[in-house]
Design a protein around this motif. Structure first.
Motif, PDB file in Angstrom:
ATOM      1  N   TYR A  78       0.918  -1.120  -0.030  1.00 29.69           N
ATOM      2  CA  TYR A  78      -0.136   0.201  -0.013  1.00 29.69           C
ATOM      3  C   TYR A  78       0.841   1.361   0.056  1.00 29.69           C
ATOM      4  O   TYR A  78       0.437   2.102  -0.636  1.00 29.69           O
ATOM      5  CB  TYR A  78      -0.928  -0.182   1.303  1.00 29.69           C
ATOM      6  CG  TYR A  78      -2.006   1.063   1.124  1.00 29.69           C
ATOM      7  CD1 TYR A  78      -2.899   1.268   0.261  1.00 29.69           C
ATOM      8  CD2 TYR A  78      -1.761   2.090   2.041  1.00 29.69           C
ATOM      9  CE1 TYR A  78      -3.745   2.300   0.219  1.00 29.69           C
ATOM     10  CE2 TYR A  78      -2.633   3.252   2.015  1.00 29.69           C
ATOM     11  CZ  TYR A  78      -3.583   3.344   1.157  1.00 29.69           C
ATOM     12  OH  TYR A  78      -4.446   4.423   1.161  1.00 29.69           O
ATOM     13  N   THR A  79       1.885   1.262   0.721  1.00 29.48           N
ATOM     14  CA  THR A  79       2.771   2.352   0.873  1.00 29.48           C
ATOM     15  C   THR A  79       3.497   2.749  -0.481  1.00 29.48           C
ATOM     16  O   THR A  79       3.588   3.865  -1.129  1.00 29.48           O
ATOM     17  CB  THR A  79       4.051   2.129   1.899  1.00 29.48           C
ATOM     18  OG1 THR A  79       2.959   2.186   3.061  1.00 29.48           O
ATOM     19  CG2 THR A  79       4.891   3.258   2.053  1.00 29.48           C
TER      20      THR A  79
ATOM     21  N   LYS B 133       1.097   4.213  -2.903  1.00 24.70           N
ATOM     22  CA  LYS B 133       0.901   5.595  -2.613  1.00 24.70           C
ATOM     23  C   LYS B 133       2.219   6.540  -3.009  1.00 24.70           C
ATOM     24  O   LYS B 133       2.148   7.429  -3.919  1.00 24.70           O
ATOM     25  CB  LYS B 133       0.665   5.901  -1.118  1.00 24.70           C
ATOM     26  CG  LYS B 133      -0.498   5.691  -0.384  1.00 24.70           C
ATOM     27  CD  LYS B 133      -0.724   5.839   1.104  1.00 24.70           C
ATOM     28  CE  LYS B 133       0.336   6.302   1.916  1.00 24.70           C
ATOM     29  NZ  LYS B 133       0.011   6.478   3.264  1.00 24.70           N
TER      30      LYS B 133
ATOM     31  N   CYS C 110       1.658   6.590  -6.808  1.00 23.38           N
ATOM     32  CA  CYS C 110       0.537   7.676  -7.333  1.00 23.38           C
ATOM     33  C   CYS C 110       1.419   9.226  -6.853  1.00 23.38           C
ATOM     34  O   CYS C 110       0.877  10.025  -8.055  1.00 23.38           O
ATOM     35  CB  CYS C 110      -0.578   7.722  -6.167  1.00 23.38           C
ATOM     36  SG  CYS C 110      -1.819   6.280  -6.740  1.00 23.38           S
TER      37      CYS C 110
END
Length: 62
Positions: free
Chosen positions: A44-45, A48, A51
């Motif tokens: 997930y990190t 991010k 993104c």
């Protein structure tokens, strides 16, 4: 002939959306205990960070 900045920006948006679909799969994998919470947080990190980089690239096209 190359693609326009607007077209490239649109493809970058698609890549972020595709990543979001992968995050949904990560949530399901964590909930079903296929991956640990630590593994989930790692990916997930990474998403991010991905993104942020994509958005910076998109902003540089304007």
């Amino acid at each position: 002939m190359g693609q326009s900045n607007a077209e490239f920006s649109r493809f970058l948006t698609y890549s972020v959306r595709s990543g979001l679909e992968a995050v949904s799969c990560l949530h399901m994998a964590r909930n079903r205990k296929y991956i640990s919470n630590e593994q989930f947080m790692y990916f997930y990190t990474e998403y991010k960070q991905f993104c942020k980089k994509i958005n910076s690239l998109k902003n540089s096209l304007k």
